[in-house]
Design a protein around this motif. Sequence first.
Motif, PDB file in Angstrom:
ATOM      1  N   LEU A  69       0.810  -1.218   0.000  1.00  0.00           N
ATOM      2  CA  LEU A  69       0.000   0.000   0.000  1.00  0.00           C
ATOM      3  C   LEU A  69       0.844   1.270   0.000  1.00  0.00           C
ATOM      4  CD1 LEU A  69      -2.821  -0.964   2.538  1.00  0.00           C
ATOM      5  CD2 LEU A  69      -2.987  -0.800   0.045  1.00  0.00           C
ATOM      6  N   GLY A  70       2.161   1.114  -0.057  1.00  0.00           N
ATOM      7  CA  GLY A  70       3.029   2.275  -0.123  1.00  0.00           C
ATOM      8  C   GLY A  70       3.657   2.662   1.200  1.00  0.00           C
ATOM      9  N   PHE A  71       3.635   1.754   2.163  1.00  0.00           N
ATOM     10  CA  PHE A  71       4.287   2.011   3.446  1.00  0.00           C
ATOM     11  C   PHE A  71       5.667   1.385   3.458  1.00  0.00           C
ATOM     12  CE2 PHE A  71      -0.190   2.417   4.553  1.00  0.00           C
ATOM     13  CZ  PHE A  71      -0.183   3.540   5.362  1.00  0.00           C
ATOM     14  N   SER A  72       6.556   1.973   4.224  1.00  0.00           N
ATOM     15  CA  SER A  72       7.903   1.450   4.412  1.00  0.00           C
ATOM     16  C   SER A  72       8.148   1.290   5.912  1.00  0.00           C
ATOM     17  CB  SER A  72       8.929   2.404   3.807  1.00  0.00           C
ATOM     18  OG  SER A  72      10.233   1.914   3.996  1.00  0.00           O
ATOM     19  N   LEU A  73       8.802   0.203   6.283  1.00  0.00           N
ATOM     20  CA  LEU A  73       9.088  -0.052   7.697  1.00  0.00           C
ATOM     21  C   LEU A  73      10.279   0.777   8.139  1.00  0.00           C
ATOM     22  CD1 LEU A  73       8.587  -1.732  10.271  1.00  0.00           C
ATOM     23  CD2 LEU A  73      10.151  -3.440   9.312  1.00  0.00           C
ATOM     24  N   LEU A  74      10.095   1.578   9.186  1.00  0.00           N
ATOM     25  CA  LEU A  74      11.182   2.369   9.755  1.00  0.00           C
ATOM     26  C   LEU A  74      11.814   1.691  10.962  1.00  0.00           C
ATOM     27  CD1 LEU A  74       9.910   6.052   9.660  1.00  0.00           C
ATOM     28  CD2 LEU A  74      11.537   4.929   8.153  1.00  0.00           C
ATOM     29  N   LYS A  75      10.980   1.136  11.829  1.00  0.00           N
ATOM     30  CA  LYS A  75      11.499   0.550  13.067  1.00  0.00           C
ATOM     31  C   LYS A  75      10.545  -0.524  13.561  1.00  0.00           C
ATOM     32  CE  LYS A  75      14.115   1.340  16.996  1.00  0.00           C
ATOM     33  NZ  LYS A  75      15.481   1.249  17.142  1.00  0.00           N
ATOM     34  N   ARG A  76      11.134  -1.530  14.168  1.00  0.00           N
ATOM     35  CA  ARG A  76      10.379  -2.649  14.737  1.00  0.00           C
ATOM     36  C   ARG A  76      10.735  -2.756  16.214  1.00  0.00           C
ATOM     37  NH1 ARG A  76      11.337  -7.935  16.140  1.00  0.00           N
ATOM     38  NH2 ARG A  76       9.774  -9.467  15.501  1.00  0.00           N
ATOM     39  N   TYR A  77       9.725  -2.942  17.030  1.00  0.00           N
ATOM     40  CA  TYR A  77       9.915  -3.100  18.464  1.00  0.00           C
ATOM     41  C   TYR A  77       9.294  -4.427  18.884  1.00  0.00           C
ATOM     42  CZ  TYR A  77      10.435   1.958  18.040  1.00  0.00           C
ATOM     43  OH  TYR A  77      10.835   3.217  17.657  1.00  0.00           O
ATOM     44  N   GLU A  78       9.928  -5.111  19.832  1.00  0.00           N
ATOM     45  CA  GLU A  78       9.390  -6.371  20.329  1.00  0.00           C
ATOM     46  C   GLU A  78       9.585  -6.454  21.840  1.00  0.00           C
ATOM     47  OE1 GLU A  78       9.750 -11.197  19.729  1.00  0.00           O
ATOM     48  OE2 GLU A  78      10.945  -9.870  18.462  1.00  0.00           O
ATOM     49  N   SER A  79       8.561  -6.968  22.504  1.00  0.00           N
ATOM     50  CA  SER A  79       8.636  -7.198  23.945  1.00  0.00           C
ATOM     51  C   SER A  79       7.758  -8.395  24.296  1.00  0.00           C
ATOM     52  CB  SER A  79       8.162  -5.958  24.713  1.00  0.00           C
ATOM     53  OG  SER A  79       8.214  -6.199  26.107  1.00  0.00           O
ATOM     54  N   ASN A  80       8.384  -9.445  24.774  1.00  0.00           N
ATOM     55  CA  ASN A  80       7.660 -10.646  25.215  1.00  0.00           C
ATOM     56  C   ASN A  80       6.720 -11.205  24.149  1.00  0.00           C
ATOM     57  OD1 ASN A  80       8.866 -10.580  27.814  1.00  0.00           O
ATOM     58  ND2 ASN A  80       7.390  -9.029  28.433  1.00  0.00           N
ATOM     59  N   GLY A  81       7.154 -11.197  22.899  1.00  0.00           N
ATOM     60  CA  GLY A  81       6.348 -11.742  21.810  1.00  0.00           C
ATOM     61  C   GLY A  81       5.342 -10.785  21.207  1.00  0.00           C
ATOM     62  N   TRP A  82       5.233  -9.589  21.768  1.00  0.00           N
ATOM     63  CA  TRP A  82       4.355  -8.555  21.218  1.00  0.00           C
ATOM     64  C   TRP A  82       5.178  -7.651  20.311  1.00  0.00           C
ATOM     65  CZ3 TRP A  82      -0.826  -8.474  21.890  1.00  0.00           C
ATOM     66  CH2 TRP A  82      -1.347  -9.257  22.915  1.00  0.00           C
ATOM     67  N   ILE A  83       4.564  -7.190  19.235  1.00  0.00           N
ATOM     68  CA  ILE A  83       5.265  -6.396  18.223  1.00  0.00           C
ATOM     69  C   ILE A  83       4.618  -5.020  18.074  1.00  0.00           C
ATOM     70  CG2 ILE A  83       5.881  -6.268  15.752  1.00  0.00           C
ATOM     71  CD1 ILE A  83       7.310  -8.486  17.248  1.00  0.00           C
ATOM     72  N   ALA A  84       5.458  -4.033  17.818  1.00  0.00           N
ATOM     73  CA  ALA A  84       5.017  -2.698  17.400  1.00  0.00           C
ATOM     74  C   ALA A  84       5.856  -2.318  16.190  1.00  0.00           C
ATOM     75  CB  ALA A  84       5.201  -1.685  18.521  1.00  0.00           C
ATOM     76  N   LEU A  85       5.214  -1.734  15.202  1.00  0.00           N
ATOM     77  CA  LEU A  85       5.896  -1.318  13.980  1.00  0.00           C
ATOM     78  C   LEU A  85       5.700   0.176  13.756  1.00  0.00           C
ATOM     79  CD1 LEU A  85       4.717  -4.181  11.590  1.00  0.00           C
ATOM     80  CD2 LEU A  85       6.868  -4.051  12.850  1.00  0.00           C
ATOM     81  N   HIS A  86       6.760   0.827  13.340  1.00  0.00           N
ATOM     82  CA  HIS A  86       6.696   2.232  12.933  1.00  0.00           C
ATOM     83  C   HIS A  86       6.885   2.241  11.415  1.00  0.00           C
ATOM     84  CE1 HIS A  86       8.597   6.513  13.132  1.00  0.00           C
ATOM     85  NE2 HIS A  86       7.491   6.485  12.429  1.00  0.00           N
ATOM     86  N   LEU A  87       5.835   2.595  10.717  1.00  0.00           N
ATOM     87  CA  LEU A  87       5.843   2.670   9.251  1.00  0.00           C
ATOM     88  C   LEU A  87       5.739   4.117   8.814  1.00  0.00           C
ATOM     89  CD1 LEU A  87       3.197  -0.134   8.626  1.00  0.00           C
ATOM     90  CD2 LEU A  87       5.655  -0.418   8.560  1.00  0.00           C
ATOM     91  N   ILE A  88       6.160   4.373   7.603  1.00  0.00           N
ATOM     92  CA  ILE A  88       5.989   5.701   7.015  1.00  0.00           C
ATOM     93  C   ILE A  88       5.306   5.519   5.651  1.00  0.00           C
ATOM     94  CG2 ILE A  88       8.258   5.791   5.927  1.00  0.00           C
ATOM     95  CD1 ILE A  88       8.272   8.812   6.666  1.00  0.00           C
ATOM     96  N   LYS A  89       4.407   6.429   5.337  1.00  0.00           N
ATOM     97  CA  LYS A  89       3.728   6.377   4.036  1.00  0.00           C
ATOM     98  C   LYS A  89       4.596   7.136   3.029  1.00  0.00           C
ATOM     99  CE  LYS A  89      -0.441   7.795   1.623  1.00  0.00           C
ATOM    100  NZ  LYS A  89      -1.714   8.512   1.764  1.00  0.00           N
ATOM    101  N   LEU A  90       4.969   6.455   1.992  1.00  0.00           N
ATOM    102  CA  LEU A  90       5.816   7.072   0.955  1.00  0.00           C
ATOM    103  C   LEU A  90       4.970   7.786  -0.082  1.00  0.00           C
ATOM    104  CD1 LEU A  90       8.320   4.155   0.500  1.00  0.00           C
ATOM    105  CD2 LEU A  90       8.573   6.190   1.902  1.00  0.00           C
TER     106      LEU A  90
END
Length: 71
Positions: A50-71
């Motif tokens: 959809l035009g997003f790019s991954l900037l950063k990935r975070y993980e804690s105890n099997g849970w994920i957070a993603l920081h994406l940017i729309k290009l």
Amino acid sequence: FHAIFANINKNILLQHANTYQKHLKNRGDLFLSGFFDFDEKSILDTYLPLGFSLLKRYESNGWIALHLIKL
């Protein structure tokens, strides 16, 4: 919007991908969290085309957070 934060389960994140893409400005930040590490691939497989790019990935105890940017 310049930024969208969505901390909810995988199914809702997948269902709302087009909505987030539509309402986020170019170069806007999208923060997705509230899903497990084994769901990360399906999230990225939905958002990257959809035009997003991954900037950063975070993980804690099997849970994920993603920081994406729309290009």
